[in-house]
Design an enzyme around this catalytic site. Structure first.
Site, PDB file in Angstrom:
ATOM      1  NE  ARG A  45     -26.980   2.881  -5.108  1.00 33.65           N
ATOM      2  CZ  ARG A  45     -27.854   3.593  -5.801  1.00 33.65           C
ATOM      3  NH1 ARG A  45     -29.043   3.111  -6.084  1.00 33.65           N
ATOM      4  NH2 ARG A  45     -27.531   4.810  -6.228  1.00 33.65           N
TER       5      ARG A  45
ATOM      6  NE  ARG B  63     -25.124  10.953  -3.865  1.00 31.77           N
ATOM      7  CZ  ARG B  63     -24.441   9.989  -3.232  1.00 31.77           C
ATOM      8  NH1 ARG B  63     -23.914   8.991  -3.912  1.00 31.77           N
ATOM      9  NH2 ARG B  63     -24.304  10.028  -1.930  1.00 31.77           N
TER      10      ARG B  63
ATOM     11  CG  ASP C 152      -2.203   0.812   0.976  1.00 31.03           C
ATOM     12  OD1 ASP C 152      -2.097   2.029   0.718  1.00 31.03           O
ATOM     13  OD2 ASP C 152      -3.295   0.224   1.006  1.00 31.03           O
TER      14      ASP C 152
ATOM     15  CE  LYS D  54     -11.978  -0.814  -9.631  1.00 31.04           C
ATOM     16  NZ  LYS D  54     -10.795  -1.131  -8.776  1.00 31.04           N
TER      17      LYS D  54
ATOM     18  CD  GLN E 268     -10.181   8.082  -7.389  1.00 34.98           C
ATOM     19  OE1 GLN E 268     -10.643   8.459  -6.299  1.00 34.98           O
ATOM     20  NE2 GLN E 268     -10.937   7.849  -8.421  1.00 34.98           N
TER      21      GLN E 268
ATOM     22  CB  ILE F 260     -24.224   1.719   5.554  1.00 33.65           C
ATOM     23  CG1 ILE F 260     -25.325   1.036   4.722  1.00 33.65           C
ATOM     24  CG2 ILE F 260     -24.113   1.116   6.960  1.00 33.65           C
ATOM     25  CD1 ILE F 260     -25.293  -0.480   4.717  1.00 33.65           C
TER      26      ILE F 260
ATOM     27  CE1 TYR G 238     -13.559   3.170  -8.413  1.00 31.11           C
ATOM     28  CE2 TYR G 238     -15.948   3.049  -8.664  1.00 31.11           C
ATOM     29  CZ  TYR G 238     -14.767   2.543  -8.140  1.00 31.11           C
ATOM     30  OH  TYR G 238     -14.806   1.428  -7.356  1.00 31.11           O
TER      31      TYR G 238
ATOM     32  CG  ASP H  51       2.699   4.348  -6.223  1.00 32.15           C
ATOM     33  OD1 ASP H  51       1.784   3.857  -6.915  1.00 32.15           O
ATOM     34  OD2 ASP H  51       2.896   5.573  -6.105  1.00 32.15           O
TER      35      ASP H  51
HETATM   36  C1  UD2 Z   1     -21.629   3.196  -5.029  1.00 33.48           C
HETATM   37  C2  UD2 Z   1     -20.168   3.331  -4.727  1.00 33.48           C
HETATM   38  C3  UD2 Z   1     -19.439   3.933  -5.871  1.00 33.48           C
HETATM   39  C4  UD2 Z   1     -19.721   3.167  -7.147  1.00 33.48           C
HETATM   40  C5  UD2 Z   1     -21.231   3.099  -7.351  1.00 33.48           C
HETATM   41  C6  UD2 Z   1     -21.560   2.194  -8.537  1.00 33.48           C
HETATM   42  C7  UD2 Z   1     -19.882   3.676  -2.349  1.00 33.48           C
HETATM   43  C8  UD2 Z   1     -19.567   4.659  -1.292  1.00 33.48           C
HETATM   44  N1  UD2 Z   1     -19.977   4.190  -3.575  1.00 33.48           N
HETATM   45  O1  UD2 Z   1     -22.212   4.467  -5.184  1.00 33.48           O
HETATM   46  O2  UD2 Z   1     -18.045   3.888  -5.604  1.00 33.48           O
HETATM   47  O3  UD2 Z   1     -19.167   1.885  -7.051  1.00 33.48           O
HETATM   48  O4  UD2 Z   1     -21.842   2.490  -6.230  1.00 33.48           O
HETATM   49  O5  UD2 Z   1     -22.849   2.359  -8.947  1.00 33.48           O
HETATM   50  O6  UD2 Z   1     -19.993   2.498  -2.137  1.00 33.48           O
HETATM   51  N2  UD2 Z   1     -27.733   8.550  -0.080  1.00 33.48           N
HETATM   52  C9  UD2 Z   1     -28.634   9.208   0.751  1.00 33.48           C
HETATM   53  N3  UD2 Z   1     -28.135   9.912   1.804  1.00 33.48           N
HETATM   54  C10 UD2 Z   1     -26.786   9.975   2.083  1.00 33.48           C
HETATM   55  C11 UD2 Z   1     -25.889   9.272   1.242  1.00 33.48           C
HETATM   56  C12 UD2 Z   1     -26.398   8.565   0.169  1.00 33.48           C
HETATM   57  O7  UD2 Z   1     -29.850   9.171   0.523  1.00 33.48           O
HETATM   58  O8  UD2 Z   1     -26.419  10.618   3.064  1.00 33.48           O
HETATM   59  C13 UD2 Z   1     -28.254   7.787  -1.234  1.00 33.48           C
HETATM   60  C14 UD2 Z   1     -27.636   8.204  -2.551  1.00 33.48           C
HETATM   61  O9  UD2 Z   1     -28.347   9.279  -3.158  1.00 33.48           O
HETATM   62  C15 UD2 Z   1     -27.771   6.909  -3.352  1.00 33.48           C
HETATM   63  C16 UD2 Z   1     -27.659   5.813  -2.296  1.00 33.48           C
HETATM   64  O10 UD2 Z   1     -27.887   6.445  -1.047  1.00 33.48           O
HETATM   65  O11 UD2 Z   1     -29.034   6.845  -3.971  1.00 33.48           O
HETATM   66  C17 UD2 Z   1     -26.301   5.119  -2.263  1.00 33.48           C
HETATM   67  O12 UD2 Z   1     -25.292   6.087  -2.201  1.00 33.48           O
HETATM   68  P1  UD2 Z   1     -23.752   5.714  -1.910  1.00 33.48           P
HETATM   69  O13 UD2 Z   1     -22.975   6.976  -1.966  1.00 33.48           O
HETATM   70  O14 UD2 Z   1     -23.656   4.907  -0.698  1.00 33.48           O
HETATM   71  O15 UD2 Z   1     -23.339   4.742  -3.073  1.00 33.48           O
HETATM   72  P2  UD2 Z   1     -23.665   4.662  -4.646  1.00 33.48           P
HETATM   73  O16 UD2 Z   1     -24.517   3.469  -4.817  1.00 33.48           O
HETATM   74  O17 UD2 Z   1     -24.157   5.936  -5.199  1.00 33.48           O
END
Ligand code: UD2
Length: 295
Positions: free
Chosen positions: A203, A261, A30, A139, A70, A180, A135, A47
Site C-alpha cells: 500500500r 481478506r 458536517d 466516488k 460515506q 495502521i 463505495y 447535511d
Molecule cells: C483502503 C481504504 C478504502 C479504499 C481502498 C481503496 C482505508 C481504511 N481503507 O482499503 O476505503 O479507499 O483503500 O483500494 O483506508 N490488513 C491486515 N491486518 C489488519 C488490517 C488490514 O493485514 O488488521 C491488510 C488488509 O488485508 C489489506 C491492507 O492491510 O491488504 C490494507 O488494509 P486497509 O483496510 O487499511 O485498507 P485498504 O487498502 O484495503
C-alpha cells in the site's frame, strides 16, 4: 479567501480546518459535531444531502473542499443505496449549491478505490477506473458528475484521489479504520498484530497532514480542472508495516498471519509525478515519523 469544508468533523476535515483557519475565513459543515474544541465555532450542522441546510453557509465562499462522504467499503456493500445517496447525490447537491451561491471552485476528495485492482503499478491518473465496491463506484461516478458539472456550468474543479492515509485522529472505535490504526491499537493493547494473508501486499501510506497540505494547494492553485493522485509514491508491504510497528511499540508484540481478506487488492501504489509537477507537492512526513506519532 473564504473556504467551506464539508465533512469538517472527520479526520481529513479536522486537519484542513487547523491549517486553513491560520490565514483564512473557514466554514466547516458536517452532520456530526466536531470533537475538537478549537473547531467548535467553525463547524455548523449541515447535511450535504439536504441543500437547504447547506446553501446559506456558502455565502461569499470562494472554494468548497468537499470531503463529506460515506467512507466504508463494507458499509457500501451492505447499503449501496445509502452510499449512493451520500456520495453521489450529496455531491450533486453540493455542486448545485456552489453554483447557486457563486462559489468559484470545488476540490472534490475522491479515493484510490476508483482504480480497483490495478493493471499497472505505480498507478497513474490515466489508469482505467474499475472500482470493486459500491463505495469506489459512487466516488468514481461523483468524479464524473464534478467534471461534467464543471464543463457544462462553469464551476472550476480539482479532483484529488488519496491513497491510504492515516493519523492518530482516525477513529480507533471504527471497525473500518485502516491497517495502521488497527496495528497501533493492537500494539497498545499488547495483542499480536494480525497480518492478513502472506503480508506481501503493498500500500501507499501517507499521513493525513500531507493529504491536507496537498488539498489546500489544490484549493489555492491556478491549476484547474485536473485529477491528481495523492500518495507518497512508495509501496510498503503489510509485513514491513507490521515490523515497523513492532519497532516503535512501547510493548513487545508478536506478528501473526491470518487468512487473507476476501477481494483484497494486491498492490496499490500511486504515481505521484503529476501532483509534483502541477502543485509542487511532495509529502513531508515519513512513515517512521508518522508511525511514531501514532503512539
Ligand atoms: C483502503 C481504504 C478504502 C479504499 C481502498 C481503496 C482505508 C481504511 N481503507 O482499503 O476505503 O479507499 O483503500 O483500494 O483506508 N490488513 C491486515 N491486518 C489488519 C488490517 C488490514 O493485514 O488488521 C491488510 C488488509 O488485508 C489489506 C491492507 O492491510 O491488504 C490494507 O488494509 P486497509 O483496510 O487499511 O485498507 P485498504 O487498502 O484495503
Amino acid at each position: 479567501m473564504k473556504i467551506a469544508v464539508t465533512g469538517a468533523s472527520g479526520q481529513l476535515g479536522s486537519y484542513l480546518l487547523d491549517e486553513l483557519s491560520r490565514k483564512n475565513e473557514v466554514v466547516g459543515l458536517d452532520i456530526r459535531p466536531t470533537q475538537y474544541a478549537a473547531h467548535k465555532a467553525m463547524v455548523q450542522r449541515a447535511d450535504v444531502r439536504k441543500p437547504k441546510t447547506v446553501t446559506s453557509w456558502l455565502k461569499d465562499v470562494d472554494a468548497v473542499i468537499h470531503c463529506a462522504a460515506q467512507v466504508s467499503v463494507e458499509n457500501s456493500i451492505k447499503d449501496p443505496m445509502g452510499d449512493l445517496d451520500t456520495n453521489l447525490r450529496g455531491t450533486l447537491c453540493m455542486l448545485e449549491a456552489c453554483k447557486e451561491m457563486g462559489v468559484r471552485r470545488m476540490v472534490y476528495i475522491s479515493t484510490a478505490a476508483v482504480y480497483g485492482d490495478p493493471i499497472k503499478v505505480p498507478i497513474d491518473e490515466s489508469h482505467p477506473k474499475r472500482p470493486k465496491s459500491f463505495y469506489g463506484a459512487s466516488k468514481a461516478s461523483a468524479e464524473d458528475y464534478v467534471r461534467v458539472f464543471s464543463e457544462t456550468k462553469g464551476l472550476e474543479h480539482m479532483i484529488i484521489r488519496p491513497f491510504n492515509f492515516y493519523s492518530h485522529r482516525a477513529d480507533p472505535a471504527n471497525p473500518y479504520s485502516g491497517v495502521i490504526t488497527r496495528f497501533v491499537n493492537m500494539a497498545v493493547a499488547g495483542k499480536p498484530l494480525t497480518v492478513e494473508g502472506d503480508g506481501e501486499q503493498t500500500r501507499d501510506f501517507l499521513h493525513a497532514t500531507d493529504v491536507s497540505a496537498m488539498v489546500i494547494k489544490a484549493a489555492f492553485s491556478n491549476v484547474k480542472n485536473e485529477t491528481l493522485n495523492c500518495g507518497s509514491g512508495k509501496g510498503t508491504s503489510i509485513n514491513q508495516l507490521a515490523e515497523a510497528v513492532v519497532r516503535v511499540s512501547p510493548k513487545k508484540v508478536k506478528i501473526v498471519h491470518i487468512a487473507p481478506r476476501l477481494g483484497d487488492i494486491r498492490h496499490s501504489v500511486a504515481e505521484v509525478s503529476k501532483a509534483k509537477e502541477l502543485l509542487d507537492f511532495a509529502p513531508q512526513v515519513s512513515l517512521d515519523e508518522g508511525m511514531a506519532s501514532m503512539f
